[in-house]
Design a protein around this motif. Structure first.
Motif, PDB file in Angstrom:
ATOM      1  N   GLU A  72       0.837  -1.200   0.000  1.00 52.52           N
ATOM      2  CA  GLU A  72       0.000   0.000   0.000  1.00 52.52           C
ATOM      3  C   GLU A  72       0.868   1.244   0.000  1.00 52.52           C
ATOM      4  O   GLU A  72       1.990   1.224   0.507  1.00 52.52           O
ATOM      5  CB  GLU A  72      -0.907   0.015   1.230  1.00 52.52           C
ATOM      6  CG  GLU A  72      -1.931  -1.097   1.231  1.00 52.52           C
ATOM      7  CD  GLU A  72      -2.809  -1.081   2.463  1.00 52.52           C
ATOM      8  OE1 GLU A  72      -2.394  -0.548   3.518  1.00 52.52           O
ATOM      9  OE2 GLU A  72      -3.931  -1.606   2.374  1.00 52.52           O
ATOM     10  N   VAL A  73       0.317   2.312  -0.562  1.00 50.87           N
ATOM     11  CA  VAL A  73       0.994   3.609  -0.570  1.00 50.87           C
ATOM     12  C   VAL A  73       0.229   4.522   0.385  1.00 50.87           C
ATOM     13  O   VAL A  73      -0.978   4.735   0.229  1.00 50.87           O
ATOM     14  CB  VAL A  73       1.036   4.226  -1.983  1.00 50.87           C
ATOM     15  CG1 VAL A  73       1.777   5.568  -1.948  1.00 50.87           C
ATOM     16  CG2 VAL A  73       1.689   3.273  -2.977  1.00 50.87           C
ATOM     17  N   TRP A  74       0.935   5.023   1.373  1.00 54.96           N
ATOM     18  CA  TRP A  74       0.338   5.901   2.395  1.00 54.96           C
ATOM     19  C   TRP A  74       0.800   7.314   2.187  1.00 54.96           C
ATOM     20  O   TRP A  74       1.903   7.514   1.684  1.00 54.96           O
ATOM     21  CB  TRP A  74       0.693   5.379   3.792  1.00 54.96           C
ATOM     22  CG  TRP A  74      -0.079   4.139   4.074  1.00 54.96           C
ATOM     23  CD1 TRP A  74       0.330   2.849   3.854  1.00 54.96           C
ATOM     24  CD2 TRP A  74      -1.406   4.065   4.551  1.00 54.96           C
ATOM     25  NE1 TRP A  74      -0.678   1.981   4.174  1.00 54.96           N
ATOM     26  CE2 TRP A  74      -1.757   2.692   4.607  1.00 54.96           C
ATOM     27  CE3 TRP A  74      -2.356   5.009   4.927  1.00 54.96           C
ATOM     28  CZ2 TRP A  74      -3.001   2.265   5.038  1.00 54.96           C
ATOM     29  CZ3 TRP A  74      -3.587   4.571   5.360  1.00 54.96           C
ATOM     30  CH2 TRP A  74      -3.904   3.213   5.405  1.00 54.96           C
ATOM     31  N   ASP A  76      -2.698   7.479   1.914  1.00 58.43           N
ATOM     32  CA  ASP A  76      -4.071   7.155   1.525  1.00 58.43           C
ATOM     33  C   ASP A  76      -4.399   5.663   1.512  1.00 58.43           C
ATOM     34  O   ASP A  76      -5.553   5.300   1.307  1.00 58.43           O
ATOM     35  CB  ASP A  76      -4.361   7.726   0.132  1.00 58.43           C
ATOM     36  CG  ASP A  76      -4.254   9.239   0.112  1.00 58.43           C
ATOM     37  OD1 ASP A  76      -4.609   9.869   1.127  1.00 58.43           O
ATOM     38  OD2 ASP A  76      -3.795   9.780  -0.902  1.00 58.43           O
ATOM     39  N   PHE A  78      -3.447   3.564  -0.801  1.00 57.52           N
ATOM     40  CA  PHE A  78      -3.652   3.188  -2.201  1.00 57.52           C
ATOM     41  C   PHE A  78      -3.076   1.791  -2.441  1.00 57.52           C
ATOM     42  O   PHE A  78      -1.913   1.535  -2.138  1.00 57.52           O
ATOM     43  CB  PHE A  78      -2.948   4.215  -3.108  1.00 57.52           C
ATOM     44  CG  PHE A  78      -3.161   3.994  -4.576  1.00 57.52           C
ATOM     45  CD1 PHE A  78      -4.245   4.565  -5.224  1.00 57.52           C
ATOM     46  CD2 PHE A  78      -2.271   3.239  -5.310  1.00 57.52           C
ATOM     47  CE1 PHE A  78      -4.445   4.387  -6.590  1.00 57.52           C
ATOM     48  CE2 PHE A  78      -2.449   3.052  -6.676  1.00 57.52           C
ATOM     49  CZ  PHE A  78      -3.552   3.625  -7.311  1.00 57.52           C
ATOM     50  N   PRO A 164      -4.441   9.593 -11.729  1.00 55.35           N
ATOM     51  CA  PRO A 164      -3.167   9.838 -11.053  1.00 55.35           C
ATOM     52  C   PRO A 164      -2.774   8.672 -10.148  1.00 55.35           C
ATOM     53  O   PRO A 164      -3.626   7.970  -9.610  1.00 55.35           O
ATOM     54  CB  PRO A 164      -3.434  11.100 -10.233  1.00 55.35           C
ATOM     55  CG  PRO A 164      -4.912  11.163 -10.081  1.00 55.35           C
ATOM     56  CD  PRO A 164      -5.499  10.481 -11.277  1.00 55.35           C
ATOM     57  N   VAL A 165      -1.489   8.496 -10.039  1.00 57.31           N
ATOM     58  CA  VAL A 165      -0.925   7.488  -9.136  1.00 57.31           C
ATOM     59  C   VAL A 165      -0.420   8.243  -7.910  1.00 57.31           C
ATOM     60  O   VAL A 165       0.202   9.294  -8.038  1.00 57.31           O
ATOM     61  CB  VAL A 165       0.212   6.719  -9.836  1.00 57.31           C
ATOM     62  CG1 VAL A 165       0.878   5.761  -8.887  1.00 57.31           C
ATOM     63  CG2 VAL A 165      -0.342   5.967 -11.036  1.00 57.31           C
ATOM     64  N   PRO A 166      -0.689   7.727  -6.730  1.00 57.53           N
ATOM     65  CA  PRO A 166      -0.336   8.472  -5.524  1.00 57.53           C
ATOM     66  C   PRO A 166       1.167   8.528  -5.273  1.00 57.53           C
ATOM     67  O   PRO A 166       1.929   7.731  -5.803  1.00 57.53           O
ATOM     68  CB  PRO A 166      -1.025   7.684  -4.413  1.00 57.53           C
ATOM     69  CG  PRO A 166      -1.001   6.292  -4.913  1.00 57.53           C
ATOM     70  CD  PRO A 166      -1.235   6.415  -6.393  1.00 57.53           C
ATOM     71  N   THR A 167       1.535   9.475  -4.463  1.00 55.26           N
ATOM     72  CA  THR A 167       2.896   9.575  -3.962  1.00 55.26           C
ATOM     73  C   THR A 167       2.845   9.231  -2.480  1.00 55.26           C
ATOM     74  O   THR A 167       1.783   9.271  -1.865  1.00 55.26           O
ATOM     75  CB  THR A 167       3.442  11.003  -4.149  1.00 55.26           C
ATOM     76  OG1 THR A 167       2.615  11.902  -3.415  1.00 55.26           O
ATOM     77  CG2 THR A 167       3.457  11.398  -5.614  1.00 55.26           C
ATOM     78  N   GLY A 168       3.977   8.867  -1.928  1.00 57.16           N
ATOM     79  CA  GLY A 168       4.011   8.588  -0.497  1.00 57.16           C
ATOM     80  C   GLY A 168       4.897   7.412  -0.150  1.00 57.16           C
ATOM     81  O   GLY A 168       5.753   7.000  -0.930  1.00 57.16           O
TER      82      GLY A 168
END
Length: 179
Positions: A72-74, A76, A78, A164-168
């Motif tokens: 997962e990408v935090w 959020d 994702f 969009p692809v998340p950042t984090g």
């Protein structure tokens, strides 16, 4: 004539996959490689996606393996995927089986609507699949400090949109802490 079949692993493949991964990552001291333990721990975790555990089967022999598991990408949460391990039986290396099984796994992920895959590996190898340094996507992880080997790939969207692809921070499930 050699027949190569790329497919998700089946229930009867677990022992052959264990042997293949052990051979591919054979430790000089003869101990069980951590990659074997990783696959087995992921298989019984929430990160396991059986349709994304791909094998290359050549005339009934498993010669290649690629695993995509959930990360997962935090901040959020994702959903994304981590590629690894990727293994090819040593006697069958340099014949394209690794590339074939990775492409099959990535294609299957894209068909399922997945958008983001991360990997820690040789940039020269993974570049052929479209991976770029993850820093370009503002993605961090425990491996960010390693530089270019920490990579990401944005998969095409199923509907053709440019969502969009998340950042984090990419967070990995507990089995990854074994490495």
């Amino acid at each position: 004539m050699t027949t190569v079949r790329l497919r998700p692993e089946g229930p009867a493949d677990a022992v052959a996959i264990r042997q293949l991964v052990a051979e591919a990552f054979e430790a000089p001291d003869g101990r069980l490689p951590p990659e074997v333990r990783l696959v087995e721990a992921l298989r019984v975790s929430d990160a396991w996606l059986p349709e994304l555990s791909m094998v290359a089967d050549v005339d009934g022999e498993l010669v290649g393996y690629a695993l995509l598991s959930r990360v997962e990408v935090w901040p959020d949460g994702f959903p994304a995927l981590a590629l690894g391990p990727v293994a090819v039986r040593p006697a069958r290396q340099r014949r394209g089986y690794g590339q074939d099984v990775v492409r099959a796994a990535l294609d299957a992920a894209a068909e399922l609507g997945e958008r983001l895959v991360v990997v820690l590996g040789n940039p020269a190898y993974y570049r052929r699949f479209g991976f770029l340094p993850a820093a370009r996507f503002e993605l961090t992880s425990p491996w960010s400090g390693l530089g270019d080997p920490w990579q990401a790939l944005v998969l095409p969207s199923v509907d053709g949109s440019d969502a969009p692809v998340p950042t984090g921070e990419v967070t990995f499930p507990p089995p990854w802490s074994q490495l």
